[in-house]
Design an enzyme around this catalytic site. Structure first.
Site, PDB file in Angstrom:
ATOM      1  N   ARG A  22       5.819  -1.662   2.065  1.00 32.85           N
ATOM      2  CA  ARG A  22       5.103  -2.806   2.621  1.00 32.85           C
ATOM      3  C   ARG A  22       3.615  -2.469   2.581  1.00 32.85           C
ATOM      4  NH1 ARG A  22       6.451  -6.999   6.521  1.00 32.85           N
ATOM      5  NH2 ARG A  22       8.606  -6.274   6.336  1.00 32.85           N
ATOM      6  N   GLY A  23       2.775  -3.425   2.062  1.00 37.31           N
ATOM      7  CA  GLY A  23       1.343  -3.165   1.963  1.00 37.31           C
ATOM      8  C   GLY A  23       0.536  -4.425   2.143  1.00 37.31           C
ATOM      9  N   GLY A  26       1.887  -7.447   0.066  1.00 34.00           N
ATOM     10  CA  GLY A  26       3.214  -7.979   0.295  1.00 34.00           C
ATOM     11  C   GLY A  26       4.245  -6.894   0.513  1.00 34.00           C
ATOM     12  N   THR A  28       7.927  -4.906  -0.996  1.00 36.77           N
ATOM     13  CA  THR A  28       8.738  -4.560  -2.157  1.00 36.77           C
ATOM     14  C   THR A  28      10.156  -4.234  -1.693  1.00 36.77           C
ATOM     15  OG1 THR A  28       6.794  -3.641  -3.254  1.00 36.77           O
ATOM     16  CG2 THR A  28       8.929  -3.058  -4.169  1.00 36.77           C
ATOM     17  N   ASP A 138      -4.377   1.712  -9.537  1.00 30.31           N
ATOM     18  CA  ASP A 138      -3.790   2.570  -8.511  1.00 30.31           C
ATOM     19  C   ASP A 138      -2.971   3.680  -9.159  1.00 30.31           C
ATOM     20  OD1 ASP A 138      -3.538   3.383  -5.915  1.00 30.31           O
ATOM     21  OD2 ASP A 138      -1.944   1.988  -5.382  1.00 30.31           O
TER      22      ASP A 138
END
Length: 688
Positions: A22-23, A26, A28, A138
């Site tokens: 979670r980030g 949103g 995953t 990233d």
């Protein structure tokens, strides 16, 4: 959203197994595809915390379309399977990668050769992404997997909002890059954390990851000197060349850092790697191979005196002989690969003659090489030799009937020849293999336009736009084709699309002389000559000998500064003495602006010798001969121009003038009438 035994079902088919992460963008999930034997997959839910949801939705849908097509083509990126909306949320479905995260393989330092192999594999992935204008932003250990299936490294964690689409202006990009920080401190460079990432921001992340694998030190704890350069401790046991490459990869100044991955590949070629193979099972217990084992093995022959040295020398010489024999045996297989690479390189540099020479070497060695014949076709197409190009594409397709690039380029040639139905058939054959092929949709649209089916053409162009909105060359080709069929007004919207894409592309690639030159040509098509001149000059600032920019500059300056134009054409003719364009441009200037008709004829004859079917050169030759009162020769030249281009109103008008001078008034009037019929102003013709 349905549920099955307490588990959520998304999109009517994806059963959520568990949440993975979670980030800020949103959530995953790990899921199972119930319509594909419950095969595992990963679902990303877009849930931007700091962005306008409508803008996020537009970008997400557009980029999902692009990623679905583009990321299928690289085997070391998770495939994108699906995109859907449900209950005002937006989802991407992608391949599940079984393997080990690098984050879990950092316990022990990696040996030098393994790190170099790792760098090369990730660079190949980045090269692919950067060529299609995608920046990962990233790159770090937790976003790289070692795949169990084949021991290959896989770059993961792609969200649609992380594609850098150069067609969108910076304020929209800032929505995601400044309000929500993208990147992980330590692995992301300063400019990225400030919201201004570039292609070499990914290089920085890879460099930091490689240094951590090599040294066991997290980026936050690396020591730097007063110039902010990495301090390499003796305990790292890193050779000078590798250390210098890694140092340049993680330079804090983006201008001093490597700009493109190809630059790193060139430097890595200087490093010898003993064993490049990576085995997944090597990481089950210990990630480091003892380098001392290798050094002990190679040292032992010397420990027992000269006898061992003699045997070692004999073995080495024998091995060298075997290597030479093997090289000679495989030479016929290696050389064509080299020639293919060289040929494609020359094509990219817009040097079709040299490219054709390289591809011919391929077909001489391997007459059944489809790639070799395709390359020869591309070289002739680039030179405007359409029938020859078509013949070579046919040869390639006889060998490999479903060769997509040859089919698309065959379609382009057929459209240029006015054989639109055949062109359409070629592009349709490509789309049966890959329904998201951009070149096929572009070519299909052009063919439809030629067939008078404007709605179908526009639908095809819209499909192309959905898949790849940012390819300037596709819009440029469309504009050229429609200009021939419908005229400049119909082509204008497509040239404007091309211009927008070029402007965005050049923000990311300001050192690309080809793009600056092509943008200049598009600006000429849009009747913006001064802007075109600026663009050509930008190309020449990068490469003062860039042939096509010199031609463009000469064409623009022919009206306002003929002396500078002549210098540009002279320089272009020195760079490519076998090309017809500079000799033609020079000839036109000499006869029209300098009144040096004899010298002009010499240049025009050179242009005609190099391209005998170039109608404008015959027209200009006729005008020069007419100025010298050599009317019979002038008429012969103009008749040749008429044969090549019977719908050129200027040919008919000048032909009328020559016939008038020869006293053939009736024939002159017929020629004038034809010129008027084709659009030549009657008031500019001599009065009877």
């Amino acid at each position: 959203m349905k549920t099955t035994r307490g588990k959520k079902i998304l999109g009517g088919r994806y059963k959520i197994v568990r949440e993975i992460a979670r980030g800020g963008f949103g959530i995953t999930y790990l899921a199972e595809d119930t319509q594909a034997s419950n095969s595992p997959c990963v679902i990303k839910k877009l849930d931007p915390q700091n962005a306008d949801i409508e803008t996020a939705k537009i970008l997400f849908k557009r980029e999902a379309n692009a990623l679905f097509h583009l990321l299928q083509q690289n085997q070391q990126i998770p495939k994108y399977f699906d995109y859907f909306e449900e209950e005002e949320s937006y989802y991407l479905v992608q391949e599940y990668i079984e393997g080990k995260s690098l984050q879990n393989l950092l316990d022990n330092k990696w040996p030098r050769d393994r790190v170099i192999t790792f760098i090369r594999e990730i660079l190949e992935i980045l090269r692919y992404l950067h060529r299609i204008n995608i920046i990962h932003r990233d790159v770090k250990p937790s976003n790289i997997m070692l795949r169990k299936e084949d021991s290959k490294f896989v770059l993961i964690d792609f969200g649609a909002v992380k594609q850098l689409d150069p067609r969108y202006p910076s304020p929209q990009q800032q929505l995601y890059t400044t309000q929500t920080m993208i990147g992980t401190p330590g692995y992301a460079p300063r400019e990225q954390l400030a919201g201004k990432p570039g292609y070499n921001s990914d290089i920085y992340g890879l460099g930091m990851t490689a240094i951590q694998l090599l040294t066991g030190i997290h980026p936050k704890h690396l020591r730097r000197d007063i110039q902010d350069q990495i301090i390499w401790s003796d305990e790292f046991n890193v050779d000078h060349l590798l250390a210098s490459i890694l140092t340049k990869m993680v330079d804090s100044n983006p201008d001093e850092r490597y700009q493109y991955v190809d630059e790193i590949f060139r430097d890595l070629e200087q490093i010898t790697v003993v064993n490049e193979h990576i085995n997944y099972n090597d990481f089950t217990t210990n990630t480091e191979i003892e380098s001392s084992q290798l050094s002990e093995f190679t040292a032992r022959p010397y420990e027992s005196g000269s006898l061992f040295k003699l045997w070692y020398l004999l073995i080495a010489l024998g091995a060298a002989g075997i290597i030479l024999i093997v090289i000679e045996l495989i030479n016929p297989f290696i050389r064509p690969l080299y020639y293919l690479h060289q040929g494609d390189t020359f094509l990219n540099l817009r040097q079709p003659e040299k490219a054709n020479n390289e591809f011919q070497k391929v077909t001489d060695i391997q007459p059944y090489s489809a790639e070799g014949w395709r390359g020869r076709g591309d070289a002739l197409l680039s030179s405007g030799r359409l029938l020859g190009a078509l013949g070579y594409y046919e040869k390639a397709l006889n060998i490999q009937p479903n060769y997509i690039k040859a089919l698309n380029n065959k379609g382009k040639v057929l459209s240029k020849l006015g054989r639109y139905q055949e062109a359409l058939d070629a592009h349709e054959k490509v789309l049966r293999q890959n329904e998201n092929d951009v070149d096929a949709w572009s070519g299909k649209g052009v063919a439809y336009f030629g067939l008078g089916k404007k709605k179908e053409a526009k639908d095809a162009f819209e499909k192309m736009k959905q898949i790849r909105p940012d390819i300037p060359y596709a819009w440029q080709e469309i504009g050229f084709a429609i200009e021939i069929v419908e005229g400049p007004n119909a082509a204008k919207p497509y040239f404007e699309e091309a211009l927008g894409a070029f402007e965005a592309f050049l923000k990311q690639h300001p050192q690309d002389p080809i793009a600056w030159t092509d943008q200049g040509f598009i600006l000429q098509k849009l009747i913006r000559p001064q802007d075109a001149l600026v663009s050509y000059q930008k190309a020449l600032d990068v490469d003062k000998n860039f042939y096509e920019a010199l031609i463009g500059k000469g064409n623009i300056l022919s009206g306002e500064n003929p002396q500078e134009a002549l210098l540009a054409f002279n320089r272009a003719s020195e760079i490519r003495p076998d090309a017809y364009q500079p000799w033609y441009g020079r000839g036109v200037l000499l006869t029209q602006r300098f009144q040096k008709h004899e010298e002009a004829l010499q240049s025009l004859d050179k242009a005609i010798a190099k391209k005998n079917d170039f109608s404008p050169a015959w027209l200009s030759k006729g005008i020069a001969l007419s100025e010298l009162k050599r009317y019979n020769e002038a008429l012969a030249a103009l008749d040749k121009a008429k044969e090549l281009q019977p719908k050129d109103k200027y040919v008919w008008a000048n032909r009328g003038d020559v016939l008038q001078s020869l006293g053939k008034k009736a024939e002159a009037q017929e020629s004038y009438n034809k010129a008027v019929e084709l659009g030549f102003p009657r008031d500019q013709l001599p009065k009877n």
